[in-house]
Design a protein around this motif. Structure first.
Motif, PDB file in Angstrom:
ATOM      1  N   VAL A 265       3.925   7.226  -5.886  1.00 23.39           N
ATOM      2  CA  VAL A 265       2.738   7.603  -6.659  1.00 23.39           C
ATOM      3  C   VAL A 265       2.291   6.425  -7.522  1.00 23.39           C
ATOM      4  CG1 VAL A 265       1.907   9.072  -8.546  1.00 23.39           C
ATOM      5  CG2 VAL A 265       3.225  10.073  -6.670  1.00 23.39           C
ATOM      6  N   GLU A 266       3.240   5.768  -8.143  1.00 27.31           N
ATOM      7  CA  GLU A 266       2.918   4.613  -8.986  1.00 27.31           C
ATOM      8  C   GLU A 266       2.233   3.519  -8.178  1.00 27.31           C
ATOM      9  OE1 GLU A 266       5.131   2.160 -12.536  1.00 27.31           O
ATOM     10  OE2 GLU A 266       6.323   2.752 -10.793  1.00 27.31           O
ATOM     11  N   THR A 267       2.723   3.239  -6.978  1.00 26.34           N
ATOM     12  CA  THR A 267       2.120   2.205  -6.123  1.00 26.34           C
ATOM     13  C   THR A 267       0.688   2.567  -5.762  1.00 26.34           C
ATOM     14  OG1 THR A 267       4.259   1.582  -5.193  1.00 26.34           O
ATOM     15  CG2 THR A 267       2.308   1.025  -3.902  1.00 26.34           C
ATOM     16  N   VAL A 268       0.481   3.807  -5.338  1.00 25.46           N
ATOM     17  CA  VAL A 268      -0.870   4.254  -4.971  1.00 25.46           C
ATOM     18  C   VAL A 268      -1.811   4.157  -6.166  1.00 25.46           C
ATOM     19  CG1 VAL A 268      -2.265   6.257  -4.306  1.00 25.46           C
ATOM     20  CG2 VAL A 268      -0.149   5.750  -3.074  1.00 25.46           C
ATOM     21  N   MET A 269      -1.349   4.606  -7.330  1.00 22.84           N
ATOM     22  CA  MET A 269      -2.217   4.633  -8.504  1.00 22.84           C
ATOM     23  C   MET A 269      -2.552   3.235  -8.999  1.00 22.84           C
ATOM     24  SD  MET A 269      -3.202   7.681  -9.163  1.00 22.84           S
ATOM     25  CE  MET A 269      -3.910   7.309 -10.751  1.00 22.84           C
TER      26      MET A 269
END
Length: 476
Positions: A265-269
């Motif tokens: 999620v952190e990478t996508v965001m």
């Protein structure tokens, strides 16, 4: 011909209006796909006869309007006069309200074709849509049927993600349109509620099976922001949202909402944020002080006290006789919901309620108002949920999950963490697609705005979606 798996709501309506397709063909396509994908359990009622009868009236010119012929689904806690409104709970399985909820009625007046009622977390008291009532059962995520679609409007989001329909109605108390939107790669709007009255964007009080008069609202959901904006335009009669210019817009990035994220999620965001910066958005890194702590003083007190008054009031307003709150509680099928109703029926939070409404909730609202003002913000940007969709728990309905292999944590508290504070403050919030994890699960991005900024929020969403794109169709 129209490809119903990719067409927008506006494109379907235009094709029917221009007689490129019939409303009956659009309805039949949605009904057939709903039958083909029954294993997702997105719908508790598929209304073949009613949908085809309405669609035939559109083709005959007897029903007209800006949405004439558009197939939609309606969450099963929203009152429908022609179909039962069960809220996914046994005691209300055959309940027949006297009239349609106002937001639904406006869509029907505009010509929509309701193909059925969408499954949901029992009584909307949860964020998994793992309903354990025998007639309902768990809703499954179209991107991975072993996982939840989010809730409580999980049936609406699953039907949209699976391309059964382009859009429909859910409801939102603490994240119930936005969480399922995030976990299924769709779009969900929580309209402004504020302090009620003129600050409330949608007026459906007394016509939706309630949790909380302070927090509840109907909300439109769709495959794209444009689909959601179209429904909002029809329901409110306000100006249609137009894409905002992103250059120079200031979006707050509060660190507390970005803490503890699943790595994917952190990478996508962060990728999404880079794209927004490149488009000229100013991301203002400033936290909202003590927001989660203040929210805890408000959230459960409101949600577990107000049903004592609100559910009986709903039954009376809807003309549903012979059923009491105690009977509803006694027949609850899902263990997680039954546990919450234990606190409701003893009014465990009744003594704290006056202070919460007089002091604590206004203090939470002031935190947000000060944050918007001091940092001159157009909105607040954060991950809708801090992790992708967890696995379905068929034992409890909502159990525990792990983030990146860490210690087990409660699914409910984890998934609702970022959506709940804005809900309690009465803010509008919009969740839209941000990207996919490496394993093919959608990630949602949320923007919250000040009370009354719904049209601007949708405009920001239109512009952001143009940069980030929309979710690929699930492989079903």
């Amino acid at each position: 011909m129209v490809d119903f798996t990719s067409a927008s709501a506006a494109e379907i309506v235009a094709a029917i209006r221009d007689k490129k397709i019939t409303a009956v063909s659009a309805a039949r396509a949605a009904l057939d796909r709903a039958e083909q994908l029954k294993e997702l359990n997105a719908l508790v009622i598929i209304d073949h006869e009613g949908a085809l009868t309405t669609a035939a009236k559109v083709d005959a010119g007897e029903i007209t309007g800006p949405l004439a012929g558009l197939p939609v689904v309606i969450k099963d806690n929203i009152n429908t006069a022609d179909l039962p409104t069960s809220a996914g709970t046994p005691a209300l399985r055959h309940a027949r309200p006297k009239r349609n909820a106002p937001s639904l009625q406006k869509l029907l007046d505009a010509g929509v074709v309701m193909i059925g009622k969408a499954n949901m977390h029992e009584l909307a008291f949860g964020i998994t849509s793992t309903n354990l009532a025998p007639f309902a059962g768990p809703v499954r995520n179209p991107y991975d049927p072993s996982r939840i679609p989010g809730g409580s409007s999980g049936g609406t989001s699953a039907a949209i993600a699976a391309r059964i329909v382009t859009c429909g109605l859910g409801s939102d108390t603490g994240g119930s349109t936005r969480i399922p939107a995030a976990l299924t790669g769709t779009v969900g709007l929580r309209p402004s509620v504020g302090n009620g009255g003129t600050e409330r964007r949608y007026d459906d009080e007394g016509q939706v099976v309630p949790i909380s008069r302070t927090r509840d609202t109907v909300g439109p959901m769709g495959r794209t922001v444009a689909d959601v904006a179209l429904l909002d335009y029809v329901i409110t009669g306000s100006a249609m949202a137009q894409p905002e210019t992103l250059r120079g817009k200031r979006l707050g990035v509060p660190a507390s909402f970005w803490s503890g994220l699943d790595r994917e999620v952190e990478t996508v965001m962060h990728t999404a944020c880079d794209k927004l910066r490149n488009a000229g958005v100013e991301l203002v890194e400033a936290d909202i002080p003590d927001v989660f702590e203040q929210n805890k003083k408000v959230s459960f007190v409101v949600a577990l006290h107000e049903p004592i008054e609100d559910i009986p009031a709903y039954l009376a307003a809807s003309g549903i006789e012979g059923i009491t709150l105690a009977e509803i509680a006694a027949m609850i099928a899902s263990p997680d919901v039954a546990g919450l109703f234990g606190a409701i029926m003893t009014d465990a939070f009744g003594a704290a309620y006056p202070d919460v409404m007089r002091v604590q909730r206004p203090a939470l609202q002031k935190l947000y108002a000060d944050y918007f003002h001091e940092h001159r913000l157009d909105g607040i940007l954060f991950p809708t949920t801090i992790a992708p969709a967890p696995l379905i728990d068929l034992e409890k309905g909502s159990g525990e999950m792990s983030i990146d292999g860490g210690a087990p944590v409660p699914v409910f508290d984890t998934i609702i963490r970022n959506t709940d504070p804005g809900s309690n403050a009465g803010l509008p919030g919009l969740s839209l697609y941000a990207g996919m994890t490496a394993s093919g699960l959608p990630v949602g991005l949320e923007i919250d705005g000040p009370v009354g900024s719904d049209t601007k929020l949708l405009g920001l969403g239109l512009a952001i979606e143009a940069i980030l794109g929309t979710a690929p169709a699930p492989k079903l």
